[in-house]
Write a protein that holds these residues in place. Sequence first.
Motif, mmCIF file in Angstrom:
data_model
loop_
_atom_site.group_PDB
_atom_site.id
_atom_site.type_symbol
_atom_site.label_atom_id
_atom_site.label_comp_id
_atom_site.label_asym_id
_atom_site.label_seq_id
_atom_site.Cartn_x
_atom_site.Cartn_y
_atom_site.Cartn_z
ATOM 1 N N SER B 533 -9.590 4.224 -0.583
ATOM 2 C CA SER B 533 -10.265 3.327 0.345
ATOM 3 C C SER B 533 -10.718 2.067 -0.361
ATOM 4 C CB SER B 533 -11.435 4.030 1.030
ATOM 5 O OG SER B 533 -12.178 4.730 0.101
ATOM 6 N N ALA B 534 -10.853 1.026 0.423
ATOM 7 C CA ALA B 534 -11.223 -0.286 -0.095
ATOM 8 C C ALA B 534 -11.906 -1.044 1.021
ATOM 9 C CB ALA B 534 -9.972 -1.028 -0.550
ATOM 10 N N ALA B 535 -12.407 -2.230 0.693
ATOM 11 C CA ALA B 535 -13.037 -3.032 1.743
ATOM 12 C C ALA B 535 -11.958 -3.637 2.631
ATOM 13 C CB ALA B 535 -13.876 -4.131 1.120
ATOM 14 N N THR B 536 -12.354 -3.947 3.846
ATOM 15 C CA THR B 536 -11.431 -4.611 4.773
ATOM 16 C C THR B 536 -10.953 -5.922 4.180
ATOM 17 O OG1 THR B 536 -12.516 -3.640 6.678
ATOM 18 C CG2 THR B 536 -11.305 -5.664 7.059
#
Lengths: 308, 642
Positions: B533-536
């Motif tokens: 997961s990562a930031a948008t």
Amino acid sequence: MIKSAVLNILVVLFGPFIFAGIINRIKAMWAGRKGPKILQTLYDFIKYMKKGEVISFTVSPVFSLAPVVSLGAAGVAALVTPLAGGSAFVSIEGAFIIFAYMFALSKFAMLASAMETGSSFEGMGAAREATFTGFVEPAFFMTAGTAMLVSGSGSFDALSSFTASGDARGWLLASLAAAAFMIMLVTEGSRVPVDDPNTHLELTMIHEAMVLDNSGPAMALITYTANLKMLLIAALAAKVLIPANTGWLLSCALFMAVTAAAAAAVGCVESLVARLRMTHVPQFVFFMSSIALILFCAAFIFTMWGAV
Amino acid sequence: MLLAAGAGVIMAGGLLSVPVPEKNKAAFVSAFAFAGAALCDFSAVTAFGSPAHGPGMFGLDSLSAVFVLMICFTGPLGILYSASYMKIYTSAGRSTAAHYIFLPALVSSMIFVVTARDAVAFLFSWEVMALSSFFLVAYDNSKKDVFDASIYYLVMSHISGALIMAGFLTCSGNGFSFDAIKAWLAQGGSALTVPFVLLFIGFGVKAGLAPLHTWLPAAHPAAPSHVSGLMSGVMIEMGIYGILRILALSPVMPLWAGYGVLAMGMLTALLGALYTLTQRDYKRILAYSSVENTGIMTAGIGMGMLGASSGRPLMCLLGYSGAILHAMNHSVFKSMLFFGSGTIYAATHTRDLEHLGGLAKKMPRLSVLFLTGTAAISGLPIFNGFIGELLIYLAMAQAIMAKTPGLTVAGAFSFAALSFTGAMALYGFIRLYSAIFSGTARSAKAEIQAGDDRLTVVIMSVMAAVCLVLGLLPQAAFAIAERAASVITGAAIGGDFVPALMVKLSVIFTAAAALIAAAALIKNSLMKNKTGSAATWGCGYRSPNPRMQYTAYAFAEPFIKTAEPFIAKQKEEIKPEGIYPQGGSYKAQFSDVFEKYAVKPAGEKTAGFLKLFSWIQSGKTGDYIMYGVIFLIAAVIWAVAA
């Protein structure tokens, strides 16, 4: 019609890749490049399917579910669409409505997933997609209604009735309907002049902006779905243009030819025309409404006062 | 008999609840409501077989039975849901005694409305329904906007009541029982059309037909959410019931009536859908969506009428059964969405979309259920909303294929208009869902403690399951609607066309749903260890904040820009000025064109006219006594003269 079914399974599985391949080839030819292999999109699909995924912190499970739902809905649409040989897997009354609503379900899933990320780019893309494809809807139903009027049937077989009489008036109607479907194709498929899939500025994107945060297998499914949808709309144009009494083999060959021509047309337009300014896109889509309206009026006059 | 007992039990629950302590009240009343509803359900189900009804003032036929089932499904669930919603008032020490008398009264009065077999009984029940719903809307009347909205509602519902009363009076030459009215209407000509027009408009006001829909977006946001759910999901459909009942009592109507009803329905549907996109109060959005759905039902009724008057039984069946089925479906998903929105309001204390966001993380179950509701109300396949709309589309297709100039043109244009309504509704509901649940919180109000309200989740799950089951087994839903439609057409139309189609759809949808679910499970399990997961993605921008999200207004903007001529937009714009630009603000507001240019001026004109008589109310006791004396003298003179 087992051979039709087998052939059409192949069409649904590989057709979308070939459709995209033809577009890319044509574009490369116009640009003076050799271009990727026709099946390059398939190889990309396989490559993406093997990869992992990176998803945003912001999203809920809806985000990863959406590509699957979108593909499933497009798959059901494929089930009722007449493909090679002129017959659908399931011939059903009211197929136009089911087709349109399956497209809507597919769009619903993708819009929801785009909004999940909280990205303003994706919001922008989603808003545009919803607006432009929303304007397609009445024109599509008007075209469908005209086909019903001419044929007296509510299934997709109605589309081939334009040319049933074989005279010039019938072909005029058929070409109008095919033109309407081509506009629908570029709008639903987000191609030039509505949207440029090659653009690299998020602010000007529609479909590509909606999937900025998708990666890996999800991206593979999304690309496949988008190409499948274009193929299905091209199949409607083929159904309009291929006369119903054509022999099976010829009909299949013509189907391939018409869909390939549709892909080539998309490729040519994409190479020769610039994308429209965002504010002018609705006008382009309304062009489809006008065609549908003219089509209906013409068919109305022909059926009320003299046979088509 | 059983039915009256059931309705009585529901009402008794309210009356007996007065001494019950506040925190147990909802449970007490809903226990009675469920018991009463079970009795009513039983008698409704048994009434399906028998076409005729008894000679009394109340009776059941298939048309009544469908509506009884609707009321008895959503009604008790709404009362149960109030246990969760009313906490925001009881915790502030507010008394709910009156509320819990009127709430069951509303439910049972609706049961009486749909089973009345006599105009007087009908009007009496109608009035109880109108008044009890008024008191429910006015619960929070210390707030000025709530008070104003409830008065507005009271006035509109009495305009509706007056028109209905006038309508019944004009056709009661043989007496007030429905049989007598039927005999009167059978004369045809103006004996049929005058009452029909009066009653249609009267019921139309209740159902929310444009241009008299304006009370809906005013009253629904003001009422507590379970009340809005019951009013929007069930009570406005009493208007639809009324129209259907009149058609059942009438002989075949002239063609123009069918065209008129169809046009009214389509106009209402388009406007309602358009306004869902412009509002920022989620309860107003839901109210406008009710307007839209009323329009769709009315269009279906119009198609049925056209089918009857042009002698096309299939079109008639499709139109009426589509309208009835859509009413059934709407009563489920609309109430469900209102219940969900009530829970959101209870948690965040705001109804403004621009202040919400990110609730999917806080209320995961509610968000999934709400999304199900939005999919169902957008008419998407595999849920129930699609089936009703499909039948109405098919009726329009029949009209196109009729190949008579009038029917073909009407059919083709309403075909296109209905599809556009659907597209706008989808857009509007994606906007509603995503502004509330997606992304991150746009203001501190949406930064709530995580946790689902268990009662809401249970109630909404039941309703979502019904949406799914009716969508996957459309043949069952259609069989019910067909029975009810046969009351209007006078005889069962039957035929194999629709049932065969429904079975096909059932197979396709069930298979598709199963495949999609399986594929999703497989994808999830395969990707479990391969997901990072990562930031948008924000174009490489490193520190995005919630204010950078797309707003609900921005999401609708491309559409609003194109549709601007049909929307009354007021904007206040202050541009930033100076070398170092400062200040600057932008405010846009949308009002309802009908509200602004028709209803409001008409209301003001009427008020101005009535002011001419305001001297009568002088406030002096002497004057009032004098009025009494004058009245008495006049009465005596009249009596003597007669």
